[in-house]
Motif scaffolding. Structure first.
Motif, short mmCIF file in Angstrom:
data_model
loop_
_atom_site.label_atom_id
_atom_site.label_comp_id
_atom_site.label_asym_id
_atom_site.label_seq_id
_atom_site.Cartn_x
_atom_site.Cartn_y
_atom_site.Cartn_z
N GLY A 175 0.81 -1.21 0.00
CA GLY A 175 0.00 0.00 0.00
C GLY A 175 0.85 1.26 0.00
N VAL A 176 0.21 2.38 -0.32
CA VAL A 176 0.95 3.62 -0.52
C VAL A 176 1.53 4.17 0.78
CG1 VAL A 176 -1.07 5.15 -0.32
CG2 VAL A 176 0.91 5.86 -1.68
N GLU A 177 0.85 4.01 1.91
CA GLU A 177 1.37 4.56 3.16
C GLU A 177 2.64 3.84 3.59
OE1 GLU A 177 0.51 7.28 4.56
OE2 GLU A 177 -1.08 7.58 3.09
N ALA A 178 2.65 2.51 3.45
CA ALA A 178 3.86 1.76 3.78
C ALA A 178 4.99 2.08 2.81
CB ALA A 178 3.56 0.26 3.76
N LEU A 179 4.65 2.27 1.54
CA LEU A 179 5.67 2.64 0.56
C LEU A 179 6.25 4.00 0.90
CD1 LEU A 179 7.19 2.19 -2.10
CD2 LEU A 179 5.24 3.20 -3.30
N ARG A 180 5.40 4.94 1.29
CA ARG A 180 5.86 6.28 1.65
C ARG A 180 6.81 6.21 2.85
NH1 ARG A 180 1.08 8.85 1.93
NH2 ARG A 180 1.26 9.43 -0.26
N ALA A 181 6.47 5.40 3.83
CA ALA A 181 7.32 5.27 5.02
C ALA A 181 8.66 4.63 4.67
CB ALA A 181 6.60 4.43 6.08
N HIS A 182 8.64 3.67 3.76
CA HIS A 182 9.88 2.99 3.35
C HIS A 182 10.79 3.95 2.57
CE1 HIS A 182 12.55 -0.20 2.06
NE2 HIS A 182 12.33 0.11 0.79
N ILE A 183 10.21 4.79 1.72
CA ILE A 183 11.00 5.74 0.94
C ILE A 183 11.51 6.87 1.83
CG2 ILE A 183 10.84 7.49 -0.88
CD1 ILE A 183 9.02 5.57 -2.40
N ARG A 184 10.68 7.29 2.78
CA ARG A 184 11.02 8.44 3.63
C ARG A 184 12.39 8.28 4.28
NH1 ARG A 184 7.46 11.94 6.77
NH2 ARG A 184 8.67 12.98 8.41
N VAL A 185 12.70 7.11 4.79
CA VAL A 185 13.97 6.92 5.52
C VAL A 185 15.16 6.84 4.57
CG1 VAL A 185 12.81 5.75 7.42
CG2 VAL A 185 13.72 4.39 5.52
N GLN A 186 14.91 6.79 3.26
CA GLN A 186 16.01 6.73 2.30
C GLN A 186 16.31 8.09 1.67
OE1 GLN A 186 16.06 3.05 -0.29
NE2 GLN A 186 13.96 2.82 0.47
N LEU A 187 15.43 9.07 1.88
CA LEU A 187 15.63 10.39 1.31
C LEU A 187 16.62 11.22 2.12
CD1 LEU A 187 12.00 11.53 0.40
CD2 LEU A 187 13.69 10.52 -1.13
N ALA A 188 17.25 12.17 1.44
CA ALA A 188 18.05 13.17 2.14
C ALA A 188 17.12 13.95 3.08
CB ALA A 188 18.72 14.10 1.14
N PRO A 189 17.59 14.32 4.30
CA PRO A 189 16.70 14.98 5.28
C PRO A 189 16.00 16.21 4.72
CG PRO A 189 18.76 14.33 6.32
CD PRO A 189 18.94 14.06 4.85
N GLN A 190 16.71 17.02 3.93
CA GLN A 190 16.09 18.22 3.40
C GLN A 190 14.96 17.90 2.42
OE1 GLN A 190 19.20 17.14 3.03
NE2 GLN A 190 20.27 18.08 1.28
N ASP A 191 15.04 16.73 1.78
CA ASP A 191 13.99 16.36 0.82
C ASP A 191 12.79 15.74 1.52
OD1 ASP A 191 15.36 17.32 -1.37
OD2 ASP A 191 16.39 15.43 -1.76
N VAL A 192 13.01 15.21 2.72
CA VAL A 192 11.86 14.75 3.51
C VAL A 192 10.93 15.93 3.79
CG1 VAL A 192 11.11 13.78 5.72
CG2 VAL A 192 13.08 12.81 4.53
N ALA A 193 11.52 17.00 4.26
CA ALA A 193 10.72 18.20 4.55
C ALA A 193 10.14 18.80 3.28
CB ALA A 193 11.60 19.23 5.27
N ARG A 194 10.89 18.76 2.21
CA ARG A 194 10.47 19.43 0.98
C ARG A 194 9.39 18.65 0.24
NH1 ARG A 194 14.68 20.87 -3.95
NH2 ARG A 194 13.12 21.63 -5.46
N PHE A 195 9.52 17.33 0.18
CA PHE A 195 8.61 16.54 -0.65
C PHE A 195 7.61 15.70 0.15
CE2 PHE A 195 12.39 17.13 -3.36
CZ PHE A 195 11.79 17.69 -4.49
N MET A 196 8.03 15.14 1.28
CA MET A 196 7.15 14.24 1.99
C MET A 196 6.04 14.96 2.76
SD MET A 196 8.30 11.35 1.09
CE MET A 196 7.78 10.00 2.14
N MET A 197 6.31 16.19 3.18
CA MET A 197 5.27 16.93 3.89
C MET A 197 4.09 17.20 2.96
SD MET A 197 6.34 17.16 6.96
CE MET A 197 7.13 15.58 6.66
N LEU A 198 4.39 17.39 1.66
CA LEU A 198 3.33 17.65 0.70
C LEU A 198 2.50 16.41 0.44
CD1 LEU A 198 5.32 19.82 -1.88
CD2 LEU A 198 3.68 20.61 -0.17
N ALA A 199 3.12 15.23 0.67
CA ALA A 199 2.43 13.98 0.38
C ALA A 199 1.68 13.45 1.59
CB ALA A 199 3.44 12.93 -0.08
N ALA A 200 1.87 14.07 2.74
CA ALA A 200 1.24 13.55 3.96
C ALA A 200 -0.28 13.73 3.94
CB ALA A 200 1.84 14.25 5.16
#
Length: 346
Positions: A321-346
């Motif tokens: 599912g998409v939420e688990a995929l998002r969590a799996h990708i989140r820990v692999q992103l550069a920290p600045q991109d977590v804030a930049r891209f993942m906040m928009l997807a939350a």
């Protein structure tokens, strides 16, 4: 047009094989019981042989190109020599040549005056895309939804063709299937190629054929692009892989290079500063990742690998599912991109 109709037309053309060759392969000549020409696109030469009479080796109209390995029937000759894309145009042209009546009332027959486009060329790809339609409300949307891909923003390079011409590699009869058509573009947005994914009639899966995916045109270094790349983007092999990751980080631009070899050669936008490599979990994916990292480092671009749990990210999306995929990708992103891209997807 059914398969039987196409086979019947090919048989009728075979009875007039020499006349067909003189008309569509005019740069060739008769050599015994064969018509000899350079290739199916009517180039001068001697590589291709068309059988003019039935024989124990096969029926009249069958041809082989000794140089390219291509083969087919006279419907293929008509298609390739004229550069036709839609199989209905091939059928109409064959009926016109044979002076057959239209199968149902309609406009008077017309002769094609299309300038031939070499098979598999960028021009042939552009013509295929031009006669396709946007994916919204089509079987392409059904197919992608079935693979867990429901957010289809930024998919303007994907199209639908209801009857895309498919020729089996075992010399079987020509078929038509619905297809997802993807535009391959260079960094400037110019279409350089196309990728076809033939679909089941209900869009539930890929078509039950030997090779349900094929590309055409100039592919090396180019990609099917989703979104506009800035200083950060992601690149992977498959269309479904890129769109699966985009479900989790929809604001990040994606590029699908269509194979591991093409992913390794993917061109970088001048603005790019960080590249996420969407790795497929296999040896070819590892090789593409290593090559792309080396090229990115040489260009001063930071390269970060995103790895799936299963074989690829679409498998992950469908399984977890998409939420688990998002969590799996989140820990692999550069920290600045977590804030930049993942906040928009939350």
């Amino acid at each position: 047009m059914t398969r039987l109709d196409a086979s019947d037309l090919a048989h009728r053309l075979g009875k007039q094989a020499e006349a067909v060759c003189r008309h569509y392969l005019s740069n060739g000549h008769r050599q015994g019981h064969y018509w000899q020409v350079g290739d199916v696109r009517n180039a001068p030469g001697r590589s291709m042989y068309v059988r003019l009479k039935d024989s124990p080796k096969g029926p009249a109209g069958k041809w082989n190109d000794a140089q390219s390995g291509e083969h087919g029937d006279l419907l293929d000759v008509i298609r390739e020599s004229l550069g036709l894309i839609d199989f209905t145009d091939v059928i109409e042209e064959a009926r016109n040549f044979l002076s057959l009546p239209n199968p149902e009332p309609g406009p008077p027959p017309r002769r094609h005056t299309i300038t031939p486009a070499p098979s598999g060329s960028p021009e042939a790809a552009r013509r295929l895309i031009a006669i396709s339609q946007p994916l919204s409300g089509t079987l392409v949307e059904t197919y992608l939804h079935g693979r867990g891909i429901t957010a289809l923003h930024g998919t303007g390079n994907l199209y639908f063709h209801p009857r895309c011409y498919y020729r089996p590699e075992d010399d079987g009869p020509t078929e038509t299937w619905p297809a997802m058509i993807a535009a391959v573009t260079n960094l400037g947005g110019t279409i350089t190629g196309a990728h076809r994914t033939w679909l089941a009639p209900d869009g539930s899966d890929k078509a039950p054929i030997d090779t349900p995916r094929k590309a055409m045109g100039d592919l090396l270094g180019h990609a099917v692009r989703f979104g506009i790349a800035g200083d950060v983007m992601a690149a992977g092999e498959g269309i479904e892989t890129a769109l699966s990751v985009q479900q989790a980080i929809p604001a990040m631009a994606m590029a699908a290079a269509l194979s591991s070899a093409h992913l390794a050669a993917c061109q970088f936008p001048d603005t790019l500063r960080r590249l996420y490599i969407l790795r497929d979990n296999d040896p070819a994916g590892d090789a593409a990742r290593d090559s792309l990292i080396e090229r990115a480092d040489a260009a001063g671009i930071e390269a970060i690998t995103l790895s799936p749990v299963l074989k690829d990210f679409n498998d992950d999306l469908r399984q977890f599912g998409v939420e688990a995929l998002r969590a799996h990708i989140r820990v692999q992103l550069a920290p600045q991109d977590v804030a930049r891209f993942m906040m928009l997807a939350a």
